[in-house]
Design a protein around this motif. Structure first.
Motif, PDB file in Angstrom:
ATOM      1  N   THR A 142       1.418   2.002  10.009  1.00 51.62           N
ATOM      2  CA  THR A 142       2.349   1.663   8.926  1.00 51.62           C
ATOM      3  C   THR A 142       1.906   0.442   8.125  1.00 51.62           C
ATOM      4  O   THR A 142       2.073   0.395   6.903  1.00 51.62           O
ATOM      5  N   GLN A 143       1.326  -0.567   8.812  1.00 51.89           N
ATOM      6  CA  GLN A 143       0.978  -1.806   8.117  1.00 51.89           C
ATOM      7  C   GLN A 143      -0.408  -1.775   7.496  1.00 51.89           C
ATOM      8  O   GLN A 143      -0.662  -2.467   6.508  1.00 51.89           O
ATOM      9  N   TYR A 144      -1.308  -0.983   8.034  1.00 51.62           N
ATOM     10  CA  TYR A 144      -2.683  -1.010   7.547  1.00 51.62           C
ATOM     11  C   TYR A 144      -3.124   0.316   6.946  1.00 51.62           C
ATOM     12  O   TYR A 144      -3.455   0.386   5.755  1.00 51.62           O
ATOM     13  N   GLU A 174      -1.609   3.249   6.183  1.00 52.93           N
ATOM     14  CA  GLU A 174      -0.812   3.800   5.089  1.00 52.93           C
ATOM     15  C   GLU A 174      -0.872   2.931   3.837  1.00 52.93           C
ATOM     16  O   GLU A 174      -0.624   3.423   2.730  1.00 52.93           O
ATOM     17  N   ASN A 175      -1.190   1.652   3.981  1.00 53.21           N
ATOM     18  CA  ASN A 175      -1.341   0.748   2.838  1.00 53.21           C
ATOM     19  C   ASN A 175      -2.791   0.596   2.406  1.00 53.21           C
ATOM     20  O   ASN A 175      -3.116  -0.283   1.604  1.00 53.21           O
ATOM     21  N   GLU A 176      -3.668   1.442   2.971  1.00 54.53           N
ATOM     22  CA  GLU A 176      -5.090   1.448   2.626  1.00 54.53           C
ATOM     23  C   GLU A 176      -5.728   0.082   2.839  1.00 54.53           C
ATOM     24  O   GLU A 176      -6.548  -0.384   2.055  1.00 54.53           O
ATOM     25  N   GLU A 177      -5.353  -0.558   3.950  1.00 59.95           N
ATOM     26  CA  GLU A 177      -5.908  -1.858   4.287  1.00 59.95           C
ATOM     27  C   GLU A 177      -6.907  -1.717   5.441  1.00 59.95           C
ATOM     28  O   GLU A 177      -6.930  -0.708   6.155  1.00 59.95           O
TER      29      GLU A 177
END
Length: 368
Positions: free
Chosen positions: A32-34, A36-39
């Protein structure tokens, strides 16, 4: 009757067979934090700490598994295939890949189709195999570090050009270039140049690297020193994740994603250059379907251009009468500025307005 569970210290852990800690909340957090945020994210652990298992859990919906090995002979390779087969059986998957890194002039086995071969500095994959036609794609290493940025850039341009000329045509990946921070060199400016040079000259990909990350250096344990007896720099991985170059190329990638970048085709002889411009100094350019042109001008990356051109890009050999909206993307500050509209003159020329800051820019011409 199912066998008893045991502790596993080799390869992938399987919940039905092995004792495992429940890391579901951490997996959910990474997704969710990385992802899905393309991080980006880093799994910083030594051998047998569960890196493969974590990656498998993150991507368990995918139908492929990759095992990575260093080429150390046929026996070691066969062990890699056995390990890969075990992963496939465990997941009920029928296809997987073994990626073998070869760091010498001895070619790996060639009775199987190779994906690609990792190379030494300034070699390309087809230089070091006896049957280059077996390669699915071409990779090259354009230099790990150098105080002389011109030399690094020249090596990158040379490897790219040679790779793209190989027949049959295959995707080309700049697989290992200048790790940012190695010997406290390879600056953000050089990282930006290599990224855009790779994208706009026809490469299918580019790999960013950071010193401190690949050696997993930590404040309390500098792995790079005891393992190799030397170190390319004592930056920790905590420092490396904040390198400016990684931020810049990450922003460039996000900017590029608004376009169908995979359709980019390199353009030559489309930008006016001063006399005696070297290969590594040239503005690189590409187009998408004839309606969009991108050009990267690396003013502050290698050295100031020779006198003769004002601070703008003079395009040439365009279709007369074509009207473009002109935009410029700042790869350092991560913003786009619109420079207005212009029409290609009867001689096929178009000059951009003066760019606002003396630095490198990506100029985009969008046909109206």
């Amino acid at each position: 009757m199912a066998g008893k569970k045991k502790f596993n210290i080799t390869g992938l852990c399987i919940p039905q067979k092995h004792y495992m800690a429940d890391i579901s909340p951490k997996i959910d957090q990474i997704i969710t934090q990385y992802i899905e945020n393309e991080e980006y994210f880093t799994i910083n652990r030594a051998r047998q700490y569960g890196k493969t298992t974590i990656l498998e859990l993150l991507y368990q919906r995918q139908e492929f598994i990759i095992e990575i090995k260093i080429w150390r002979g046929e026996k070691y390779e066969e062990e890699g295939y056995e390990q890969l087969a075990g992963y496939l059986d465990a997941r009920g998957v029928h296809r997987g890949y073994l990626l073998s890194f070869c760091d010498n002039k001895k070619s790996p086995r060639e009775d199987r189709v190779l994906v690609t071969v990792h190379t030494r500095v300034n070699d390309i994959s087809t230089d070091i195999v006896k049957k280059p036609e077996l390669l699915d794609f071409i990779a090259y290493q354009a230099g790990r570090h150098n105080e002389d940025r011109e030399t690094v850039a020249l090596g990158t341009a040379d490897c790219t050009a040679r790779s793209l000329k190989q027949e049959p045509k295959r995707p080309v990946v700049n697989a290992e270039c200048c790790y940012e921070g190695m010997l406290y060199q390879c600056s953000p400016a050089l990282q930006r140049w290599i990224f855009w040079h790779s994208v706009l000259t026809g490469c299918a990909g580019w790999t960013y690297g950071a010193n401190g990350m690949f050696t997993a250096n930590h404040e309390k344990q500098l792995f790079g020193i005891p393992q190799y007896g030397l170190c390319w720099g004592e930056q920790t991985w905590q420092e490396a994740v904040h390198f400016e170059g990684s931020k810049h190329v990450g922003c460039c990638r996000k900017y590029l994603n608004q376009y169908e970048w995979w359709k980019l085709k390199p353009l030559t002889d489309v930008v006016e250059e001063p006399e005696n411009t070297e290969l590594y100094e040239e503005t690189v350019a590409a187009e998408i379907g004839g309606h969009l042109i991108m050009a990267y001008m690396q003013k502050d990356v290698i050295k100031l251009r020779k006198a003769g051109l004002p601070w703008l890009i003079q395009f040439k050999n365009l279709r007369a009468g074509t009207k473009y909206q002109i935009k410029a993307y700042n790869p350092i500050r991560d913003y786009e500025t619109k420079l207005g509209e212009a029409v290609v003159d009867d001689d096929g020329r178009l000059a951009t307005p003066t760019l606002p800051v003396f630095q490198d820019w990506l100029v985009v011409l969008e046909q109206i």
